[in-house]
Design an enzyme around this catalytic site. Structure first.
Site, short mmCIF file in Angstrom:
data_model
loop_
_atom_site.label_atom_id
_atom_site.label_comp_id
_atom_site.label_asym_id
_atom_site.label_seq_id
_atom_site.Cartn_x
_atom_site.Cartn_y
_atom_site.Cartn_z
N GLU A 46 103.87 -74.87 -72.79
CA GLU A 46 103.88 -75.33 -71.39
C GLU A 46 104.04 -76.84 -71.26
O GLU A 46 104.30 -77.35 -70.18
CB GLU A 46 102.59 -74.89 -70.69
CG GLU A 46 101.35 -75.60 -71.17
CD GLU A 46 100.12 -75.17 -70.38
OE1 GLU A 46 99.62 -75.99 -69.59
OE2 GLU A 46 99.67 -74.02 -70.56
N GLU A 101 107.68 -55.74 -60.62
CA GLU A 101 107.27 -54.76 -59.60
C GLU A 101 108.33 -54.54 -58.53
O GLU A 101 108.37 -53.48 -57.89
CB GLU A 101 105.96 -55.20 -58.95
CG GLU A 101 104.76 -55.05 -59.87
CD GLU A 101 103.47 -55.52 -59.22
OE1 GLU A 101 103.54 -56.32 -58.26
OE2 GLU A 101 102.40 -55.08 -59.67
#
Length: 299
Positions: free
Chosen positions: A114, A83
């Protein structure tokens, strides 16, 4: 800390019977829980301000904002990085989001990614991480091995490190220069940290990245001035930004924007000081393109 002892994994006494509530009561209950998020984030004001200051300094030196995380936390980091490009006109390589398991993990979970602390170090090595960079590690539980491994490698390189968790005394916080720990408590749905914890992380990232961009001079007053006027709508928006921040007519704003080669910040300086383009450019260069700083000196 074991998983069952984490506050993000506790059962919420206010939602024990959410499965039998009316739809309206369900919505109201979720909203009541969400109201607690801003309060939790508010307890971390000083740490967030420190993150902005250290991030601004590194970014000013040419460093990058690099986000690392897994699952929802990783996706939020990728989103924040993405963004910044259209919002503030920065180059994509200046803000990068890394998620455990690679780009495909944005859409489909990559099992086990992870849990490997070495993977993040490898991902960061591929980016040629340097001491100028800022690494922001995100983990609602505060204990994701991928994030810990990335923060450890960043520390070794000399990059600035920021940890964002939703538990106190987080493991990732112990591996970072700055630990931000917004304790959002038990989730509406037990362990579903895409909810309150995710909202808190999004709020914190908004503040950090927005603050860093403000410190880079990409905002004048409260207006984005690194708009890239690449079409008619954006040209009109740029003209109105100049008009509203300098009190010139729309026609004059349009002319100044043309004279400034569509550089909104430069146009504002020209309009406020009456300087020609070349002199205004020199002033901006002197002040590292910070319009507010230029106008403060030449008020």
């Amino acid at each position: 800390m074991s998983l069952e002892n984490l506050t993000t994994e506790q059962r919420n006494k206010n939602t024990m019977h959410i499965d039998s509530m009316s739809t309206l009561d369900m919505v109201k209950t979720i909203n009541e829980e969400d109201k607690k998020v801003a309060e939790a984030v508010g307890t971390q004001d000083e740490e967030i301000a420190q993150a902005i200051d250290i991030g601004s300094a590194r970014y000013q030196q040419g460093g990058r904002l690099i986000y690392i995380g897994a699952g929802t936390s990783g996706r939020l980091g990728v989103l924040d990085a993405a963004e910044l490009v259209p919002t503030y006109g920065i180059k994509p390589e200046r803000a990068i989001g890394l998620i455990a398991g690679g780009k495909g993990a944005m859409y489909v979970a990559v099992e086990g990614a992870e849990d490997d602390p070495k993977l993040a170090a490898e991902d960061l090595k591929k980016l040629d991480l340097s001491e100028k960079d800022v690494v922001i590690g995100l983990a609602a539980s505060g204990r994701t091995p991928y994030v810990i491994g990335g923060l450890d490698y960043a520390q070794k390189v000399g990059a600035a490190t920021i940890a964002i968790a939703c538990v106190k005394h987080s493991l990732i916080g112990q591996h970072a220069n700055i630990a931000i720990e917004a304790v959002t408590g038990a989730e509406v749905i037990t362990g579903s940290t895409r909810m309150k914890a995710g909202t808190a992380q999004k709020m914190i990232l908004n503040m950090i990245s927005t603050g860093i961009m403000i410190r880079q001079g990409k905002v004048y007053q409260n207006v984005m001035i690194d708009v890239l006027p690449t079409n008619e709508k954006l040209v009109e928006r740029a003209e109105r930004i100049i008009q509203t921040t300098t009190n010139v007519s729309l026609e004059k704003a349009a002319k100044i924007l043309r004279d400034a080669d569509k550089d909104v910040g430069l146009a504002i300086v020209m309009a406020k000081t009456g300087l020609a383009k070349e002199k205004a450019e020199l002033l901006l260069k002197k002040h590292e393109n910070n319009v507010s700083s230029v106008l403060k000196e030449n008020n």
